[in-house]
Design a protein around this motif. Structure first.
Motif, PDB file in Angstrom:
ATOM      1  N   ALA A   1      16.952  10.326  -0.291  1.00  0.00           N
ATOM      2  CA  ALA A   1      15.883   9.361  -0.580  1.00  0.00           C
ATOM      3  C   ALA A   1      14.883   9.966  -1.557  1.00  0.00           C
ATOM      4  CB  ALA A   1      15.185   8.945   0.704  1.00  0.00           C
ATOM      5  N   ASP A   2      14.555  11.238  -1.361  1.00  0.00           N
ATOM      6  CA  ASP A   2      13.613  11.895  -2.268  1.00  0.00           C
ATOM      7  C   ASP A   2      14.138  11.943  -3.697  1.00  0.00           C
ATOM      8  OD1 ASP A   2      11.859  12.280  -0.283  1.00  0.00           O
ATOM      9  OD2 ASP A   2      12.066  14.455  -0.150  1.00  0.00           O
TER      10      ASP A   2
ATOM     11  N   ALA B   1       9.349  14.138  -0.218  1.00  0.00           N
ATOM     12  CA  ALA B   1       8.660  13.585  -1.389  1.00  0.00           C
ATOM     13  C   ALA B   1       8.155  12.176  -1.148  1.00  0.00           C
ATOM     14  CB  ALA B   1       9.596  13.609  -2.595  1.00  0.00           C
ATOM     15  N   VAL B   2       8.948  11.371  -0.438  1.00  0.00           N
ATOM     16  CA  VAL B   2       8.548   9.986  -0.219  1.00  0.00           C
ATOM     17  C   VAL B   2       7.237   9.922   0.558  1.00  0.00           C
ATOM     18  CG1 VAL B   2       9.207   7.839   0.919  1.00  0.00           C
ATOM     19  CG2 VAL B   2      10.904   9.120  -0.343  1.00  0.00           C
TER      20      VAL B   2
ATOM     21  N   MET C   1      -0.607  11.117  -1.327  1.00  0.00           N
ATOM     22  CA  MET C   1      -1.412  11.159  -2.553  1.00  0.00           C
ATOM     23  C   MET C   1      -2.273   9.910  -2.669  1.00  0.00           C
ATOM     24  SD  MET C   1      -1.583  13.688  -4.464  1.00  0.00           S
ATOM     25  CE  MET C   1      -2.644  12.763  -5.578  1.00  0.00           C
ATOM     26  N   LYS C   2      -1.667   8.773  -2.310  1.00  0.00           N
ATOM     27  CA  LYS C   2      -2.425   7.521  -2.384  1.00  0.00           C
ATOM     28  C   LYS C   2      -3.600   7.577  -1.414  1.00  0.00           C
ATOM     29  CE  LYS C   2       1.597   4.748  -3.580  1.00  0.00           C
ATOM     30  NZ  LYS C   2       1.318   4.496  -5.004  1.00  0.00           N
TER      31      LYS C   2
ATOM     32  N   CYS D   1       0.811  -1.227   0.000  1.00  0.00           N
ATOM     33  CA  CYS D   1       0.000   0.000   0.000  1.00  0.00           C
ATOM     34  C   CYS D   1       0.840   1.270   0.000  1.00  0.00           C
ATOM     35  CB  CYS D   1      -0.932   0.013   1.196  1.00  0.00           C
ATOM     36  SG  CYS D   1      -2.167  -1.263   1.106  1.00  0.00           S
ATOM     37  N   GLY D   2       2.105   1.173   0.367  1.00  0.00           N
ATOM     38  CA  GLY D   2       2.935   2.369   0.377  1.00  0.00           C
ATOM     39  C   GLY D   2       4.349   2.077  -0.081  1.00  0.00           C
ATOM     40  N   PRO D   3       4.500   1.677  -1.345  1.00  0.00           N
ATOM     41  CA  PRO D   3       5.841   1.305  -1.808  1.00  0.00           C
ATOM     42  C   PRO D   3       6.747   2.525  -1.959  1.00  0.00           C
ATOM     43  CG  PRO D   3       4.284   1.236  -3.632  1.00  0.00           C
ATOM     44  CD  PRO D   3       3.500   1.618  -2.415  1.00  0.00           C
ATOM     45  N   SER D   4       7.817   2.595  -1.209  1.00  0.00           N
ATOM     46  CA  SER D   4       8.728   3.736  -1.294  1.00  0.00           C
ATOM     47  C   SER D   4      10.042   3.371  -1.973  1.00  0.00           C
ATOM     48  CB  SER D   4       9.080   4.250   0.108  1.00  0.00           C
ATOM     49  OG  SER D   4       7.950   4.380   0.904  1.00  0.00           O
TER      50      SER D   4
ATOM     51  N   SER E   1      -6.249   9.624  -2.925  1.00  0.00           N
ATOM     52  CA  SER E   1      -6.979   8.847  -3.937  1.00  0.00           C
ATOM     53  C   SER E   1      -7.983   7.928  -3.259  1.00  0.00           C
ATOM     54  CB  SER E   1      -6.020   7.993  -4.768  1.00  0.00           C
ATOM     55  OG  SER E   1      -5.111   8.805  -5.445  1.00  0.00           O
TER      56      SER E   1
ATOM     57  N   SER F   1       0.044   5.209 -12.237  1.00  0.00           N
ATOM     58  CA  SER F   1       0.553   6.496 -11.793  1.00  0.00           C
ATOM     59  C   SER F   1       0.835   6.414 -10.305  1.00  0.00           C
ATOM     60  CB  SER F   1      -0.456   7.603 -12.104  1.00  0.00           C
ATOM     61  OG  SER F   1      -0.803   8.291 -10.920  1.00  0.00           O
ATOM     62  N   SER F   2       1.770   7.237  -9.847  1.00  0.00           N
ATOM     63  CA  SER F   2       2.162   7.145  -8.446  1.00  0.00           C
ATOM     64  C   SER F   2       1.038   7.575  -7.513  1.00  0.00           C
ATOM     65  CB  SER F   2       3.393   8.006  -8.200  1.00  0.00           C
ATOM     66  OG  SER F   2       3.059   9.362  -8.420  1.00  0.00           O
ATOM     67  N   LYS F   3       0.011   8.243  -8.078  1.00  0.00           N
ATOM     68  CA  LYS F   3      -1.099   8.686  -7.245  1.00  0.00           C
ATOM     69  C   LYS F   3      -2.009   7.539  -6.854  1.00  0.00           C
ATOM     70  CE  LYS F   3      -1.885  13.194  -9.341  1.00  0.00           C
ATOM     71  NZ  LYS F   3      -2.874  14.000 -10.030  1.00  0.00           N
TER      72      LYS F   3
ATOM     73  N   THR G   1      11.133   4.987  -5.385  1.00  0.00           N
ATOM     74  CA  THR G   1      11.542   6.388  -5.307  1.00  0.00           C
ATOM     75  C   THR G   1      12.929   6.507  -4.679  1.00  0.00           C
ATOM     76  OG1 THR G   1       9.231   6.907  -4.913  1.00  0.00           O
ATOM     77  CG2 THR G   1      10.814   8.664  -4.518  1.00  0.00           C
ATOM     78  N   ILE G   2      13.133   5.789  -3.586  1.00  0.00           N
ATOM     79  CA  ILE G   2      14.394   5.917  -2.861  1.00  0.00           C
ATOM     80  C   ILE G   2      15.576   5.458  -3.714  1.00  0.00           C
ATOM     81  CG2 ILE G   2      15.662   5.084  -0.845  1.00  0.00           C
ATOM     82  CD1 ILE G   2      13.046   5.079   0.668  1.00  0.00           C
TER      83      ILE G   2
ATOM     84  N   LEU H   1       4.161  11.161  -1.600  1.00  0.00           N
ATOM     85  CA  LEU H   1       3.736  10.124  -2.532  1.00  0.00           C
ATOM     86  C   LEU H   1       2.654   9.261  -1.892  1.00  0.00           C
ATOM     87  CD1 LEU H   1       5.162   9.544  -5.267  1.00  0.00           C
ATOM     88  CD2 LEU H   1       6.225   7.608  -4.137  1.00  0.00           C
ATOM     89  N   ASP H   2       2.903   8.871  -0.627  1.00  0.00           N
ATOM     90  CA  ASP H   2       1.933   8.034   0.063  1.00  0.00           C
ATOM     91  C   ASP H   2       0.696   8.841   0.444  1.00  0.00           C
ATOM     92  OD1 ASP H   2       3.687   6.012  -0.226  1.00  0.00           O
ATOM     93  OD2 ASP H   2       4.242   5.821   1.881  1.00  0.00           O
TER      94      ASP H   2
ATOM     95  N   THR I   1      -3.594   1.781   2.864  1.00  0.00           N
ATOM     96  CA  THR I   1      -4.981   1.861   2.407  1.00  0.00           C
ATOM     97  C   THR I   1      -5.451   0.432   2.242  1.00  0.00           C
ATOM     98  OG1 THR I   1      -4.113   1.993   0.168  1.00  0.00           O
ATOM     99  CG2 THR I   1      -4.834   4.039   1.171  1.00  0.00           C
TER     100      THR I   1
ATOM    101  N   LEU J   1       1.978   0.235 -11.051  1.00  0.00           N
ATOM    102  CA  LEU J   1       0.879   1.189 -11.006  1.00  0.00           C
ATOM    103  C   LEU J   1       0.965   2.163 -12.166  1.00  0.00           C
ATOM    104  CD1 LEU J   1       1.030   1.972  -7.202  1.00  0.00           C
ATOM    105  CD2 LEU J   1      -0.757   0.712  -8.383  1.00  0.00           C
TER     106      LEU J   1
END
Lengths: 349, 307
Positions: free
Chosen positions: A293-294, B171-172, B178-179, A111-114, B182, A153-155, A117-118, B175-176, B143, A151
């Protein structure tokens, strides 16, 4: 040669309605097919017949795929936002710095893959080939798999209940063409729930070499980490050690160190002592870690002289020596795990 | 929605005016700390306000510690579970969490989805909240099961449900977040606004503000997505220590508090109001109260704006 099922296409995590049947007792449950909620379910007969309670058909495939992975390491923490993914990435980069080693990173935080990005590979996609899904490569000896690559989109939010998450985790283990790996580092979501149980069950036969537990110094985080260590004991995973992250902050202006997250109850060091696990070290809070990381760059490569880098490298060195020791004790650990599993089976709900 | 009130959850939550879900895709951004502060500030917002806090983070409950209620147990009454009151006899700030149901603090709750779902339904249907002005619901990261269960079970009271999104500026985390946004859109829950937490840290030594986790990202996201930006909160070590250490030193004292209440722990509110974050948070709550949909009496009057 791995016995392959036909190459599964990469799934679309959004194609499934989020309202999966709600009161399903679970296919392994005693009540499978017999509970009230099962009335009308298309699979009721299969469940009631007891077939579904047998071992998961994915298990032999997972075992086969994982037979070419030498070490499997979990990165855990009961608490979120303590730096699991950042640490996983640093560990991956550190392993991969040795060109002789092949490393894989698997992100089971559905649910929150980071991780994408990292590692700076957020826009990549997974490709399916005849030998399975190809991991995304950061460099030629560091492959990554994450739901983030699937996914559109990242949203987009992955709104899945447990069984769907388990399905994807089993696919990550059996359908990904990891190749020969020296290390597979598995990044997990916070908590002690479906993802954790699944990964443990799927890797039971192949064996998990151990878990690295991450915490921050304040008691609210330590509480959750105690629960995570308790979980490891219940399911028989060896805790390789505890890392305290965000431990102290050095002001870039006056160079004095202050504690943002105060270790009101002794912090990670004391917790490690109390729970009888190794304390691997403390990494100070450095704003540049988050920034790296960002931007998806390696903090260790970018700021090799910072105290945080020194702390990371120290911890990673310690882990290396633990892995070397593991070689000798492996048979011993397996016996312990089997024993712990027998003891704890009744406690796991 | 003729059958709206017919479920046990619907019946139980009929006496709750506003339900506010605190969520964030990411872990460790301060959901529980925001929930706690929100509950404290809402309680202080009027002399008769009654607030409930429901902690549905089943595998990592933090609310009991933050409210200074570690070690309390839940009592059963003929009319359901009695919440643990943080303000003792006044009983205007009730709390329910899986943390109160564990025998030992370090016990892990290792549950798969269906069990979590059942627990959440019980929390929503069986807790004797009484008349509440606000029910603040603290959620786990992600979620998944907990969130879907919440939304499903609260369908009968959907019109009174709204959400607050918490994020940190990097940013990391965005990103979450935003999810998470959604998710609220997919489930048609109106978003009251976004709070940016851990935005900057004031060095206690020289007063220099460092952007530990960068800054401004939350405000930027709110603008881009057309959300109300409720405000940003810097890292406040005083607050961290206050919520972290909330009176757990004295396990024996728990005994004498009895009856799910504790007069002592309510020094927490006084002490909270002295922190430098409290006035900032008050401004956030004021904005949030404006954003709340007017008290709906009929179910037809839905507050769905974000759909």
């Amino acid at each position: 040669m791995i016995a392959l099922q036909q190459s599964a296409p990469a799934p679309d995590p959004l194609s499934v309605p989020s309202n999966a049947p709600e009161h399903c007792p679970g296919t392994e449950s005693e009540l499978a097919g017999k509970a009230d909620a099962c009335a009308g379910c298309a699979n009721q007969e299969i469940c009631a017949s007891g077939q579904a309670r047998g071992p998961d058909p994915a298990l032999p495939l997972v075992r086969q795929r994982m037979s070419s992975v030498r070490r499997k390491i979990l990165v855990l923490s009961g608490k979120g936002g303590v730096g699991k993914s950042t640490f996983t990435a640093q560990l991956g980069w550190a392993f991969a710095a040795d060109e002789q080693l092949q490393t894989g990173i698997m992100d089971v935080d559905i649910c929150g893959p980071s991780i994408p990005t990292i590692l700076g590979i957020a826009s990549e996609q997974v490709h399916a080939s005849s030998s399975g899904w190809s991991p995304v490569y950061v460099q030629d000896n560091l492959g990554v798999m994450s739901v983030g690559f699937m996914l559109p989109s990242s949203k987009d939010a992955v709104m899945w209940r447990g069984p769907k998450k388990n399905g994807l985790i089993s696919q990550f283990l059996k359908d990904v063409d990891w190749g020969e790996l020296d290390y597979l580092v598995i990044d997990t979501p916070p908590g002690t729930s479906d993802e954790h149980l699944s990964i443990v069950q799927y890797l039971k036969e192949s064996g998990i070499d151990g878990a690295i537990v991450i915490t921050t110094p304040q008691e609210v985080a330590l509480q959750d980490v105690r629960r995570e260590i308790d979980f490891c004991r219940k399911v028989g995973i060896r805790v390789l050690g505890l890392v305290e992250n965000m431990s102290g902050f050095v002001c870039p202006n006056c160079k004095n160190e202050s504690q943002i997250f105060k270790p009101s109850t002794g912090g990670g060091r004391r917790l490690a002592q109390d729970m009888g696990v190794d304390f691997l070290g403390a990494v100070p809070l450095d704003p540049r870690i988050g920034k790296s990381a960002d931007y998806g760059i390696s903090f260790l490569d970018e700021y090799p002289d910072s105290p945080a880098s020194a702390a990371y490298l120290d911890i990673i060195d310690r882990e290396f020596s633990i892995f070397r020791c593991l070689l000798f004790e492996k048979s011993h650990v397996h016996r312990d795990q089997a024993k712990a599993r027998k003891l704890s089976r009744s406690h796991i709900l | 929605m003729a059958t709206a009130d017919d479920t046990p959850v619907g019946r139980r939550l009929r006496s709750v005016k506003h339900i506010i879900i605190v969520c964030s895709g990411k872990g460790g951004v301060g959901k529980s700390s925001v929930s706690t502060q929100l509950a404290l500030s809402l309680r202080a917002s009027s002399p008769h306000a009654r607030v409930g806090v429901l902690d549905v983070d089943l595998t990592g409950p933090s609310i009991p510690r933050m409210l200074g209620l570690d070690g309390h147990a839940v009592h059963q009454s003929s009319d359901g579970w009695v919440p643990v009151y943080a303000d003792g006899g006044e009983a205007r700030l009730g709390c329910m969490s899986v943390g109160f149901l564990l025998k030992r603090r370090e016990d892990s709750v290792v549950w798969r989805g269906p069990k979590k779902n059942a627990m959440i339904r019980q929390f929503l249907a069986d807790v004797r909240w009484g008349e509440l002005d606000y029910l603040v619901i603290d959620t786990p990261p992600g979620t998944s099961d907990e969130h879907l269960s919440l939304v499903e079970h609260m369908a009968p009271v959907h019109a009174r449900v709204s959400a607050v999104i918490v994020t940190t500026p990097q940013a990391v985390a965005l990103l979450d977040a935003m999810k998470c946004l959604s998710f609220t859109r997919a489930t048609a829950i109106p978003v009251l606004g976004l709070i940016e937490n851990m935005s900057g840290y004031l060095c206690p030594c020289c007063g220099e503000i460092s952007n530990v986790f960068s800054t401004g990202g939350g405000e930027e996201m709110a603008r881009r997505e057309g959300l109300r930006f409720l405000g940003s909160l810097p890292v406040d070590t005083e607050l961290v220590s206050l919520l972290d250490a909330a009176q757990a030193e004295n396990p024996e004292s728990v005994e004498q508090l009895g009856d799910g209440g504790s007069a002592r722990s309510f020094q927490l509110l006084e002490r909270y109001q002295k922190t430098s974050t409290a006035p900032l948070f008050k401004a956030i709550v004021d904005k949030l109260l404006q954003a709340l949909p007017p008290q709906v009496t009929s179910i037809e009057n839905t507050g769905i704006e974000a759909a």
